[in-house]
Write a protein that holds these residues in place. Sequence first.
Motif, PDB file in Angstrom:
ATOM      1  N   ARG A  85       0.843  -1.213   0.000  1.00 24.45           N
ATOM      2  CA  ARG A  85       0.000   0.000   0.000  1.00 24.45           C
ATOM      3  C   ARG A  85       0.871   1.252   0.000  1.00 24.45           C
ATOM      4  O   ARG A  85       0.618   2.200  -0.762  1.00 24.45           O
ATOM      5  CB  ARG A  85      -0.932  -0.021   1.203  1.00 24.45           C
ATOM      6  N   SER A  86       1.891   1.269   0.816  1.00 21.23           N
ATOM      7  CA  SER A  86       2.808   2.405   0.859  1.00 21.23           C
ATOM      8  C   SER A  86       3.523   2.575  -0.480  1.00 21.23           C
ATOM      9  O   SER A  86       3.720   3.702  -0.965  1.00 21.23           O
ATOM     10  CB  SER A  86       3.827   2.205   1.979  1.00 21.23           C
ATOM     11  N   TYR A  88       2.390   1.799  -3.491  1.00 21.14           N
ATOM     12  CA  TYR A  88       1.494   2.404  -4.476  1.00 21.14           C
ATOM     13  C   TYR A  88       1.278   3.893  -4.187  1.00 21.14           C
ATOM     14  O   TYR A  88       1.235   4.719  -5.118  1.00 21.14           O
ATOM     15  CB  TYR A  88       0.159   1.670  -4.512  1.00 21.14           C
ATOM     16  N   GLU A  89       1.147   4.254  -2.938  1.00 20.09           N
ATOM     17  CA  GLU A  89       0.954   5.664  -2.583  1.00 20.09           C
ATOM     18  C   GLU A  89       2.162   6.495  -3.019  1.00 20.09           C
ATOM     19  O   GLU A  89       2.019   7.582  -3.591  1.00 20.09           O
ATOM     20  CB  GLU A  89       0.734   5.802  -1.072  1.00 20.09           C
ATOM     21  N   GLN A  90       3.359   6.001  -2.751  1.00 22.77           N
ATOM     22  CA  GLN A  90       4.568   6.723  -3.134  1.00 22.77           C
ATOM     23  C   GLN A  90       4.703   6.784  -4.654  1.00 22.77           C
ATOM     24  O   GLN A  90       5.142   7.808  -5.202  1.00 22.77           O
ATOM     25  CB  GLN A  90       5.788   6.051  -2.520  1.00 22.77           C
ATOM     26  N   VAL A  92       2.284   6.835  -6.866  1.00 18.70           N
ATOM     27  CA  VAL A  92       1.324   7.815  -7.369  1.00 18.70           C
ATOM     28  C   VAL A  92       1.868   9.229  -7.202  1.00 18.70           C
ATOM     29  O   VAL A  92       1.767  10.067  -8.111  1.00 18.70           O
ATOM     30  CB  VAL A  92      -0.034   7.661  -6.652  1.00 18.70           C
ATOM     31  N   GLN A  93       2.461   9.518  -6.064  1.00 19.84           N
ATOM     32  CA  GLN A  93       3.010  10.853  -5.842  1.00 19.84           C
ATOM     33  C   GLN A  93       4.144  11.151  -6.824  1.00 19.84           C
ATOM     34  O   GLN A  93       4.253  12.273  -7.345  1.00 19.84           O
ATOM     35  CB  GLN A  93       3.500  10.988  -4.398  1.00 19.84           C
ATOM     36  N   HIS A 121      -4.124  -0.598  -9.166  1.00 14.23           N
ATOM     37  CA  HIS A 121      -3.945   0.054  -7.874  1.00 14.23           C
ATOM     38  C   HIS A 121      -3.506   1.508  -8.036  1.00 14.23           C
ATOM     39  O   HIS A 121      -3.802   2.342  -7.188  1.00 14.23           O
ATOM     40  CB  HIS A 121      -2.928  -0.733  -7.043  1.00 14.23           C
ATOM     41  N   ARG A 125      -6.245   5.241  -7.534  1.00 19.28           N
ATOM     42  CA  ARG A 125      -5.819   6.444  -6.825  1.00 19.28           C
ATOM     43  C   ARG A 125      -5.741   7.677  -7.735  1.00 19.28           C
ATOM     44  O   ARG A 125      -5.772   8.806  -7.265  1.00 19.28           O
ATOM     45  CB  ARG A 125      -4.448   6.193  -6.175  1.00 19.28           C
TER      46      ARG A 125
END
Length: 246
Positions: A85-86, A88-90, A92-93, A121, A125
Amino acid sequence: MALQQPRFYGIGLGPGNPDYMSVRAREVLEKADRLVHFCKRGRRGNARTIADAVVGADPQREIALVYPLTTEVPADHPDYAAAIRSFYEQSVQLLLREAEAGLTIGVLCEGDPFFYGSFMHLWRRLKDLVPVEVVPAVTAMSGAWTHAGAPITWGDDVLTVIPGTLPYDDLVRHLAGTDAAVLMKLGRNLPKVRAALGAAGLTDRAIYVERATMIEERIVPLSALPEDEEAPYFSLIIVPGEGRRL
């Protein structure tokens, strides 16, 4: 068609043979400012390898998204979920910063982007933040049953796609309740999948396909596959239906 900027693309590259890549996929591959691919640490991504036939290596265009882990921790473990999860978040940023600089970004996807793909994923986002176009593609399973000469569904046959990661009892239940099946995500799950097919009485109909449509393609009846065989990433099993023939 001119690319709008900034914009994201999920580019479905097909089952592996570049001849099965769509015209739209080739167009975006050639024109996108950045080409993004997922990969294991120290390795080139599978999707990036497929794209080689259209676009060669170009460090100025490429962004590798390196998975923090793959099989080191079971997928149902809390540590796995937290790390991915972390990741994918990173990711995306990182990609949003590229888009804010006015660049177009193509995320390379083996098979179809919306079929068991990591791209989904990112898409989840990104879709409400920026325009995203998803380029569909021929799936690995379609390439597999076509090259195996095994029509997968006849008449009113019901097809079930089953991840080999499921527990044994669930595999048997799904197999017993369908007319035709495709079993994905084999890898270390192959012995369990074999046993489930045997319990469902489907071994004789099962066909093992490795690297469908690629140069190294291998197609054999599951019953002829050695018991100690290990299944690579690009492998699946098809069980053709036996429905109405006219």
